[in-house]
Motif scaffolding. Structure first.
Motif, PDB file in Angstrom:
ATOM      1  N   SER A   7       0.832  -1.201   0.000  1.00 33.47           N
ATOM      2  CA  SER A   7       0.000   0.000   0.000  1.00 33.47           C
ATOM      3  C   SER A   7       0.875   1.264   0.000  1.00 33.47           C
ATOM      4  CB  SER A   7      -0.963   0.054   1.186  1.00 33.47           C
ATOM      5  OG  SER A   7      -1.741   1.240   1.133  1.00 33.47           O
ATOM      6  N   PHE A   8       0.416   2.236  -0.766  1.00 30.77           N
ATOM      7  CA  PHE A   8       1.082   3.534  -0.818  1.00 30.77           C
ATOM      8  C   PHE A   8       0.170   4.620  -0.245  1.00 30.77           C
ATOM      9  CE2 PHE A   8       3.053   1.873  -5.040  1.00 30.77           C
ATOM     10  CZ  PHE A   8       3.849   0.981  -4.329  1.00 30.77           C
ATOM     11  N   ALA A   9      -0.784   4.217   0.601  1.00 28.95           N
ATOM     12  CA  ALA A   9      -1.722   5.188   1.159  1.00 28.95           C
ATOM     13  C   ALA A   9      -1.006   6.215   2.026  1.00 28.95           C
ATOM     14  CB  ALA A   9      -2.812   4.477   1.959  1.00 28.95           C
ATOM     15  N   HIS A  10      -0.014   5.772   2.796  1.00 34.28           N
ATOM     16  CA  HIS A  10       0.725   6.690   3.655  1.00 34.28           C
ATOM     17  C   HIS A  10       1.796   7.406   2.836  1.00 34.28           C
ATOM     18  CE1 HIS A  10       2.791   8.392   7.095  1.00 34.28           C
ATOM     19  NE2 HIS A  10       1.828   7.927   7.883  1.00 34.28           N
ATOM     20  N   VAL A  11       2.009   8.675   3.156  1.00 37.03           N
ATOM     21  CA  VAL A  11       2.992   9.474   2.413  1.00 37.03           C
ATOM     22  C   VAL A  11       4.407   8.932   2.572  1.00 37.03           C
ATOM     23  CG1 VAL A  11       1.632  11.594   2.426  1.00 37.03           C
ATOM     24  CG2 VAL A  11       3.115  11.087   4.378  1.00 37.03           C
ATOM     25  N   HIS A  12       4.652   8.159   3.629  1.00 33.15           N
ATOM     26  CA  HIS A  12       5.996   7.615   3.832  1.00 33.15           C
ATOM     27  C   HIS A  12       6.328   6.485   2.872  1.00 33.15           C
ATOM     28  CE1 HIS A  12       5.965   9.099   8.306  1.00 33.15           C
ATOM     29  NE2 HIS A  12       6.186  10.075   7.441  1.00 33.15           N
ATOM     30  N   ALA A  13       5.329   5.919   2.213  1.00 36.49           N
ATOM     31  CA  ALA A  13       5.585   4.778   1.325  1.00 36.49           C
ATOM     32  C   ALA A  13       6.579   5.136   0.227  1.00 36.49           C
ATOM     33  CB  ALA A  13       4.275   4.289   0.715  1.00 36.49           C
ATOM     34  N   ALA A  38      -8.881   6.621  -2.194  1.00 33.30           N
ATOM     35  CA  ALA A  38      -8.002   7.762  -2.423  1.00 33.30           C
ATOM     36  C   ALA A  38      -8.805   8.946  -2.953  1.00 33.30           C
ATOM     37  CB  ALA A  38      -6.900   7.399  -3.402  1.00 33.30           C
ATOM     38  N   ALA A  39      -8.418  10.137  -2.542  1.00 32.10           N
ATOM     39  CA  ALA A  39      -9.096  11.346  -3.007  1.00 32.10           C
ATOM     40  C   ALA A  39      -8.680  11.658  -4.434  1.00 32.10           C
ATOM     41  CB  ALA A  39      -8.763  12.514  -2.092  1.00 32.10           C
ATOM     42  N   PRO A  40      -9.512  12.343  -5.183  1.00 35.44           N
ATOM     43  CA  PRO A  40      -9.151  12.727  -6.551  1.00 35.44           C
ATOM     44  C   PRO A  40      -7.840  13.511  -6.576  1.00 35.44           C
ATOM     45  CG  PRO A  40     -11.479  13.134  -6.153  1.00 35.44           C
ATOM     46  CD  PRO A  40     -10.886  12.765  -4.828  1.00 35.44           C
ATOM     47  N   GLY A  41      -6.983  13.149  -7.492  1.00 34.45           N
ATOM     48  CA  GLY A  41      -5.713  13.852  -7.639  1.00 34.45           C
ATOM     49  C   GLY A  41      -4.562  13.253  -6.859  1.00 34.45           C
ATOM     50  N   MET A 159      -1.132  20.572   8.136  1.00 27.39           N
ATOM     51  CA  MET A 159      -2.348  19.822   7.842  1.00 27.39           C
ATOM     52  C   MET A 159      -2.064  18.839   6.707  1.00 27.39           C
ATOM     53  SD  MET A 159      -5.590  19.593   8.567  1.00 27.39           S
ATOM     54  CE  MET A 159      -7.232  19.341   7.885  1.00 27.39           C
ATOM     55  N   PRO A 160      -2.230  17.531   6.921  1.00 31.19           N
ATOM     56  CA  PRO A 160      -1.763  16.542   5.942  1.00 31.19           C
ATOM     57  C   PRO A 160      -2.740  16.233   4.808  1.00 31.19           C
ATOM     58  CG  PRO A 160      -2.600  15.416   7.870  1.00 31.19           C
ATOM     59  CD  PRO A 160      -2.729  16.899   8.151  1.00 31.19           C
ATOM     60  N   THR A 161      -3.905  16.840   4.804  1.00 28.91           N
ATOM     61  CA  THR A 161      -4.945  16.401   3.869  1.00 28.91           C
ATOM     62  C   THR A 161      -4.667  16.754   2.417  1.00 28.91           C
ATOM     63  OG1 THR A 161      -6.185  18.406   4.454  1.00 28.91           O
ATOM     64  CG2 THR A 161      -6.802  16.358   5.563  1.00 28.91           C
ATOM     65  N   ARG A 162      -3.777  17.685   2.163  1.00 28.39           N
ATOM     66  CA  ARG A 162      -3.459  17.988   0.767  1.00 28.39           C
ATOM     67  C   ARG A 162      -2.704  16.836   0.114  1.00 28.39           C
ATOM     68  NH1 ARG A 162      -1.711  24.432   0.509  1.00 28.39           N
ATOM     69  NH2 ARG A 162      -3.790  25.268   1.043  1.00 28.39           N
ATOM     70  N   ALA A 163      -1.931  16.115   0.919  1.00 31.25           N
ATOM     71  CA  ALA A 163      -1.201  14.960   0.392  1.00 31.25           C
ATOM     72  C   ALA A 163      -2.055  13.700   0.450  1.00 31.25           C
ATOM     73  CB  ALA A 163       0.090  14.757   1.176  1.00 31.25           C
ATOM     74  N   ARG A 164      -2.753  13.508   1.575  1.00 27.38           N
ATOM     75  CA  ARG A 164      -3.591  12.329   1.766  1.00 27.38           C
ATOM     76  C   ARG A 164      -4.806  12.734   2.607  1.00 27.38           C
ATOM     77  NH1 ARG A 164      -1.006  10.621  -1.890  1.00 27.38           N
ATOM     78  NH2 ARG A 164       0.196   8.651  -1.998  1.00 27.38           N
ATOM     79  N   ARG A 242       0.731  25.905   6.370  1.00 27.87           N
ATOM     80  CA  ARG A 242       0.880  25.213   5.089  1.00 27.87           C
ATOM     81  C   ARG A 242       1.885  25.906   4.191  1.00 27.87           C
ATOM     82  NH1 ARG A 242      -5.457  23.746   3.771  1.00 27.87           N
ATOM     83  NH2 ARG A 242      -5.332  21.524   4.260  1.00 27.87           N
ATOM     84  N   SER A 243       2.039  27.206   4.355  1.00 27.23           N
ATOM     85  CA  SER A 243       2.951  27.957   3.499  1.00 27.23           C
ATOM     86  C   SER A 243       4.405  27.840   3.937  1.00 27.23           C
ATOM     87  CB  SER A 243       2.549  29.435   3.499  1.00 27.23           C
ATOM     88  OG  SER A 243       2.568  29.967   4.823  1.00 27.23           O
ATOM     89  N   HIS A 244       4.642  27.210   5.086  1.00 25.37           N
ATOM     90  CA  HIS A 244       6.006  27.092   5.589  1.00 25.37           C
ATOM     91  C   HIS A 244       6.802  26.124   4.720  1.00 25.37           C
ATOM     92  CE1 HIS A 244       9.319  26.617   8.511  1.00 25.37           C
ATOM     93  NE2 HIS A 244       8.887  27.771   8.996  1.00 25.37           N
ATOM     94  N   HIS A 245       8.115  26.341   4.672  1.00 30.26           N
ATOM     95  CA  HIS A 245       8.958  25.529   3.802  1.00 30.26           C
ATOM     96  C   HIS A 245       9.274  24.163   4.395  1.00 30.26           C
ATOM     97  CE1 HIS A 245      11.570  28.043   6.385  1.00 30.26           C
ATOM     98  NE2 HIS A 245      12.324  26.974   6.461  1.00 30.26           N
ATOM     99  N   SER A 246       8.970  23.918   5.667  1.00 26.23           N
ATOM    100  CA  SER A 246       9.187  22.599   6.257  1.00 26.23           C
ATOM    101  C   SER A 246       7.848  22.009   6.688  1.00 26.23           C
ATOM    102  CB  SER A 246      10.129  22.683   7.465  1.00 26.23           C
ATOM    103  OG  SER A 246       9.497  23.334   8.556  1.00 26.23           O
TER     104      SER A 246
END
Length: 339
Positions: A7-13, A38-41, A159-164, A242-246
């Protein structure tokens, strides 16, 4: 050595695929057939494996038929259990992404299945491999700080929802920020305090941040009292801009009778500002904690070095999270379940 990432559901995959593909003597296979939620996109499936330049299996059956020596589970939290139980049935050691599961009941079943099959179950808590944490642990073990009285920890992220999107969907994640970011510091304290156990948990949560986007809690503060008398507070909020670089970070302050110890797990970086991009920038120079964790899982820890968190440890941290949610609902301290 053959290693399959399930599974690649988690961003760490994607990170694990990349790191494994660079390890000499490691053959990597990815499999991500369950993309229905998975969400669209969101980029999932074969495209992720192709980007990492690793082989891909269309089904989990094909992945296990390949004969892996180890598997890494990176599904949504609620889907950890069936994949871990499948690994146990095939007799394959498994590293499960944190948290161990979405519920304590699932976590207990996973630990029991692996124990019955004689299969190693590990949990992906890479922060315990931080050199900063190693220094704190050594100082506490040597008695340099005296008896630990209190610990203040913060594991803040964006906020992690933009990635997953599923991170903020309790049916898949088990909760929100409290589920996502309490476990890292709870794992460090589980390791730091050794025999001491959590006896009381008090938590407050809200979703004032991003209330117009998600219903799950986006902020939380968890207080944990341990059997050795120490009291820890954990800020687990998705409060990093969200706009932060880290993405965020993890900081810990340990207050002892004779000294106060401070650590920042991710600040081995050169900080600067990019005039071209108009934003801050960071150049890391410290070790990759994910790589250290993967190597310890695959090859074992060197003598005296940090070991990967095991299933029982992952279950203990999950019980702290469960008690935190119960406390946030009731408004009173809650005793976590014990073994």
């Amino acid at each position: 050595m053959k290693v399959a990432v399930l599974s690649f559901a988690h961003v760490h995959a994607a990170t694990y695929l990349r790191l494994l593909s660079r390890m000499p003597g490691v053959d990597v296979l990815g499999s991500d057939p369950e993309t229905d939620l998975a969400a669209p996109g969101e980029v999932r499936g074969r495209a992720v494996a192709d980007a990492a330049r690793v082989a891909y299996a269309d089904t989990y059956e094909e992945a296990f038929a390949w004969g892996p020596d180890a598997v890494i589970v990176c599904s949504e939290n609620a889907r950890h259990r069936p994949l871990v139980e499948r690994a146990a049935a095939h007799g394959v050691p498994v590293l499960c992404e944190k948290p161990l599961a979405a519920t304590v009941e699932d976590g207990e079943a996973m630990v029991a299945a692996c124990r019955a099959a004689g299969v190693r179950l590990a949990v992906a808590h890479p922060v315990r491999f931080s050199p900063a944490y190693a220094a704190v642990k050594a100082a506490v073990a040597a008695g340099e700080a005296g008896r630990v009285l209190a610990v203040s920890g913060a594991n803040n992220g964006a906020m992690p929802t933009r990635a997953r999107r599923w991170f903020a969907e309790p049916a898949l994640s088990g909760g929100g920020a409290l589920m996502d970011h309490t476990v890292h510091i709870a794992d460090l304290l589980d390791d730091l305090f050794a025999e001491a156990t959590p006896v009381e948990v008090y938590a407050q949560t809200n979703n004032l941040l991003y209330a117009d986007e998600v219903a799950a809690e986006t902020s939380g503060l968890v207080s944990v009292t341990y059997s050795n008398g120490a009291v820890a507070t954990i800020d687990c909020s998705w409060s990093h801009p969200r706009s932060h670089h880290s993405w965020g970070g993890l900081e810990l302050t340990v207050v002892g009778e004779r000294a106060t110890l401070e650590m920042d797990a991710f600040d081995q970086k050169v900080h600067g500002f990019s005039e071209r991009e108009g934003t801050g920038t960071e150049v890391p120079f410290g070790p990759d904690l994910d790589e250290l964790m993967l190597r310890a899982f695959l090859y074992g820890a060197q003598e005296g070095a940090m070991t990967v968190a095991d299933g029982e440890g992952g279950l203990r941290t999950l019980r702290v999270v469960e008690a935190g949610y119960a406390s946030a609902r009731s408004g009173v301290p809650v005793a976590p379940r014990q073994d």
